[in-house]
Design an enzyme around this catalytic site. Structure first.
Site, PDB file in Angstrom:
ATOM      1  N   THR A 108       0.842  -1.200   0.000  1.00 28.47           N
ATOM      2  CA  THR A 108       0.000   0.000   0.000  1.00 28.47           C
ATOM      3  C   THR A 108       0.876   1.248   0.000  1.00 28.47           C
ATOM      4  O   THR A 108       0.658   2.173  -0.798  1.00 28.47           O
ATOM      5  CB  THR A 108      -0.935  -0.010   1.235  1.00 28.47           C
ATOM      6  N   ASN A 168      -5.284  -9.690  -7.818  1.00 27.64           N
ATOM      7  CA  ASN A 168      -5.584 -10.314  -6.521  1.00 27.64           C
ATOM      8  C   ASN A 168      -6.968 -10.964  -6.477  1.00 27.64           C
ATOM      9  O   ASN A 168      -7.200 -11.869  -5.693  1.00 27.64           O
ATOM     10  CB  ASN A 168      -5.450  -9.299  -5.383  1.00 27.64           C
ATOM     11  N   GLN A 200       0.897  -9.756  -5.866  1.00 24.64           N
ATOM     12  CA  GLN A 200       0.457 -11.156  -5.958  1.00 24.64           C
ATOM     13  C   GLN A 200       1.347 -11.955  -6.909  1.00 24.64           C
ATOM     14  O   GLN A 200       1.046 -13.119  -7.191  1.00 24.64           O
ATOM     15  CB  GLN A 200      -1.008 -11.233  -6.432  1.00 24.64           C
ATOM     16  N   SER A 239       5.015  -6.959  -1.378  1.00 19.54           N
ATOM     17  CA  SER A 239       4.662  -7.036   0.040  1.00 19.54           C
ATOM     18  C   SER A 239       5.002  -8.414   0.592  1.00 19.54           C
ATOM     19  O   SER A 239       4.638  -9.431  -0.006  1.00 19.54           O
ATOM     20  CB  SER A 239       3.164  -6.774   0.173  1.00 19.54           C
ATOM     21  N   ALA A 240       5.670  -8.440   1.748  1.00 20.01           N
ATOM     22  CA  ALA A 240       6.228  -9.698   2.274  1.00 20.01           C
ATOM     23  C   ALA A 240       5.171 -10.714   2.673  1.00 20.01           C
ATOM     24  O   ALA A 240       5.367 -11.919   2.512  1.00 20.01           O
ATOM     25  CB  ALA A 240       7.114  -9.386   3.485  1.00 20.01           C
ATOM     26  N   THR A 282      13.115   4.712  11.229  1.00 20.76           N
ATOM     27  CA  THR A 282      14.056   3.618  11.491  1.00 20.76           C
ATOM     28  C   THR A 282      13.628   2.374  10.726  1.00 20.76           C
ATOM     29  O   THR A 282      12.471   1.966  10.792  1.00 20.76           O
ATOM     30  CB  THR A 282      14.078   3.306  13.012  1.00 20.76           C
ATOM     31  N   CYS A 317      -9.365  -7.111   1.060  1.00 22.17           N
ATOM     32  CA  CYS A 317      -9.009  -5.687   1.040  1.00 22.17           C
ATOM     33  C   CYS A 317     -10.116  -4.850   0.434  1.00 22.17           C
ATOM     34  O   CYS A 317     -10.005  -3.645   0.335  1.00 22.17           O
ATOM     35  CB  CYS A 317      -7.753  -5.450   0.221  1.00 22.17           C
TER      36      CYS A 317
HETATM   37  N1  PMP Z   1      -1.792  -4.830  -4.095  1.00 25.94           N
HETATM   38  C1  PMP Z   1      -2.326  -6.054  -4.203  1.00 25.94           C
HETATM   39  C2  PMP Z   1      -2.522  -6.647  -5.563  1.00 25.94           C
HETATM   40  C3  PMP Z   1      -2.687  -6.769  -3.057  1.00 25.94           C
HETATM   41  O1  PMP Z   1      -3.218  -7.985  -3.178  1.00 25.94           O
HETATM   42  C4  PMP Z   1      -2.484  -6.174  -1.793  1.00 25.94           C
HETATM   43  C5  PMP Z   1      -2.863  -6.898  -0.519  1.00 25.94           C
HETATM   44  N2  PMP Z   1      -4.163  -7.387  -0.503  1.00 25.94           N
HETATM   45  C6  PMP Z   1      -1.922  -4.887  -1.729  1.00 25.94           C
HETATM   46  C7  PMP Z   1      -1.585  -4.258  -2.901  1.00 25.94           C
HETATM   47  C8  PMP Z   1      -1.671  -4.203  -0.425  1.00 25.94           C
HETATM   48  O2  PMP Z   1      -0.604  -4.826   0.224  1.00 25.94           O
HETATM   49  P1  PMP Z   1      -0.254  -4.520   1.752  1.00 25.94           P
HETATM   50  O3  PMP Z   1      -1.157  -5.384   2.547  1.00 25.94           O
HETATM   51  O4  PMP Z   1       1.161  -4.924   1.888  1.00 25.94           O
HETATM   52  O5  PMP Z   1      -0.429  -3.075   1.987  1.00 25.94           O
END
Ligand code: PMP
Length: 372
Positions: A70, A143, A173, A193-194, A232, A318
C-alpha cells in the site's frame, strides 16, 4: 483447519520467523547507528537488498523498503502526480492503487478497458497514450482473479510511444510466484509485500529504476534512512522478508500449486451446477481461483464453510463492501456476482483438503439454494 485464503495473507515460513528472531535478538541496534553493533543491523539490510535484487534482477540499491505494498503504491502514484500530468491505469486495480489515483492530483486519470477475465485491452492502451501521460500503472497478477497481464507487451507499447513515461506495476500477488525480472518486464517501478510470500506483515518494498529516482518523492518526511521512506528501518522484518522470498523461490512449488488449481476447477465442474469462473484458463496465477456461483450470497457461503473450519474469501479481504467495483469492471453477470468466492492456494495445501472443501461446498450451496 483448511486455509484457502492465501491471497489475503500467507502463514509466515519458519525460516523467516527464525531470521527475524536472530535479527531481533542478536542484531537489534539501529541500522543507522554508526557503531559496530549498528553495522551488524545494516549488514542485514544490505544482505536483504542483495537477496531481493538477485531475484528481481535489479541492483541492490534500487530497492526501497516500505511498510507494505500500500505504501509502495502510494509512493509510486503520488510521485508522478501533478496538475499537468495524465496517468493511465485500469479499473481492476487493488484499492491501494485505485484509491491513490482518486486522492492524488492528476490532470486526468484514464482507465483502460478490459475483457471478462480482466485482461487489459492493449489497443485501448495504444489509443490512449498522449503527450501528457507521465505514468502507466498496472497490476501484474490480479488479486481477485489471478489474471496475469503481459507486462512486457505493455512496456513495449508504452516505451515505444515515449521512453520517458514511467511504468509502475503492482507485483504484490506476483513476486515469489511468477518471474518478476524488472529488466525482462522493462518496468521502472514495482511494488511488493512480504506477507503474500510467507514473510511478515507490515513490510514490503518498491523497486525504483535508478534513472527515475529523481522523480520519486517521499510520502513520509523525517529521517534520512532511505531517500523515499523515512523512519528507522524495521531490519528484522526486512531480513525475514528476504529470507521468505528466497525460500518461496527455492521451494519451486508453482507446478504443484497449478495442479491444485486445476484439481479444484475439476471438482467444481463435477460437483456443482451453475457457476462461472472469473479466473481465465490461460495466463493466470494458479494461486488464485475465483468463481461465481449462481443464486448464492457469498458471505453466507463463506460463513458456512467457516463453520467447518474452511477459510476462503468472498472477493478479496481488502475490498470489503467494495468488490462490486472489480466485478462490475469484469462485467460479471448479476446472477453470479453476489456469489463470488475466491479460493487462494499455497504450497502447503493438499488435494485431500480440496476433497473435503468440495463436499462442504456442495452441501452448503444446495442448502442455500433450497431456502432462497
Ligand atoms: N496490491 C495487491 C494486488 C494486493 O493484493 C495487496 C494486498 N491485498 C496490496 C496491494 C496491499 O498490500 P499490503 O497489505 O502490503 O499493503
Amino acid at each position: 483447519m483448511i486455509y484457502l485464503d492465501n491471497a489475503a495473507t500467507t502463514k509466515i515460513y519458519k525460516k523467516a520467523q527464525d531470521a527475524r528472531a536472530i535479527a531481533e535478538n542478536e542484531a537489534f541496534a539501529n541500522s543507522s547507528s554508526i557503531h559496530s553493533f549498528g553495522m551488524k543491523s545494516s549488514n542485514l539490510l544490505k544482505e536483504s537488498r542483495e537477496i531481493i535484487a538477485s531475484i528481481i534482477g535489479s541492483n541492490p540499491d534500487e530497492i526501497y523498503f516500505t511498510k507494505g505494498a500500500t505504501e509502495a503504491n502510494n509512493i509510486a502514484i503520488s510521485s508522478m502526480s501533478g496538475k499537468n500530468n495524465v496517468a493511465i491505469t485500469s479499473s481492476i486495480e487493488h484499492s491501494s492503487v485505485y484509491d491513490s489515483f482518486k486522492n492524488y492530483d492528476f490532470k486526468e486519470v484514464i482507465y483502460l478497458k478490459n475483457d471478462r477475465h480482466g485482461f487489459i485491452d492493449l489497443e485501448d492502451l495504444r489509443n490512449q497514450l498522449n503527450q501528457d501521460v507521465k505514468l502507466v500503472s498496472i497490476i501484474y497478477a490480479n488479486n481477485e482473479t489471478g489474471t496475469i497481464q503481459d507486462i512486457r507487451k505493455i512496456s513495449d507499447i508504452v516505451k515505444n510511444y515515449n521512453k520517458n513515461i514511467v511504468l509502475h506495476i503492482d507485483a504484490t500477488q506476483a513476486l515469489g510466484k511468477i518471474s518478476c525480472d524488472v529488466n525482462k518486464l522493462k518496468v521502472d517501478l514495482m511494488s511488493f509485500s512480504a506477507h503474500k510470500f510467507h514473510g511478515p506483515k507490515g513490510v514490503g518494498g518498491l523497486y525504483v529504476r535508478k534513472e527515475i529516482l529523481n522523480k520519486i518523492k517521499p510520502v513520509l518526511h523525517g529521517g534520512h534512512q532511505q531517500v523515499i521512506s523515512s523512519g528507522t528501518d524495521n531490519h528484522p522484518a526486512i531480513y525475514a522478508m528476504a529470507t521468505a522470498l528466497k525460500e518461496q523461490i527455492d521451494t519451486d512449488e508453482f507446478s504443484y500449486v497449478n495442479e491444485l488449481n486445476l484439481y479444484m476447477r475439476k471438482l467444481i465442474e463435477n460437483n456443482i451446477s451453475d457457476y462461472e469462473f472469473n479466473t481465465p484458463e490461460q495466463d493466470y496465477s494458479p494461486y488464485v481461483l475465483s468463481v461465481g456461483f449462481a443464486n448464492i450470497k457469498s458471505e453466507v457461503l463463506l460463513h458456512m464453510l467457516e463453520d467447518k473450519d474452511i477459510y476462503v474469501s468472498s472477493g478479496s479481504a481488502c475490498s470489503k463492501g467494495n468488490n462490486n467495483r472489480i466485478l462490475e469492471a469484469l462485467g460479471v453477470d448479476e446472477k453470479y456476482s453476489d456469489g463470488v468466492i475466491r479460493f487462494s492456494f499455497a504450497g502447503e495445501n493438499t488435494k485431500e483438503e480440496l476433497d473435503t472443501t468440495i463436499g462442504v461446498l456442495k452441501d452448503s450451496i444446495e442448502e442455500i439454494r433450497r431456502v432462497m
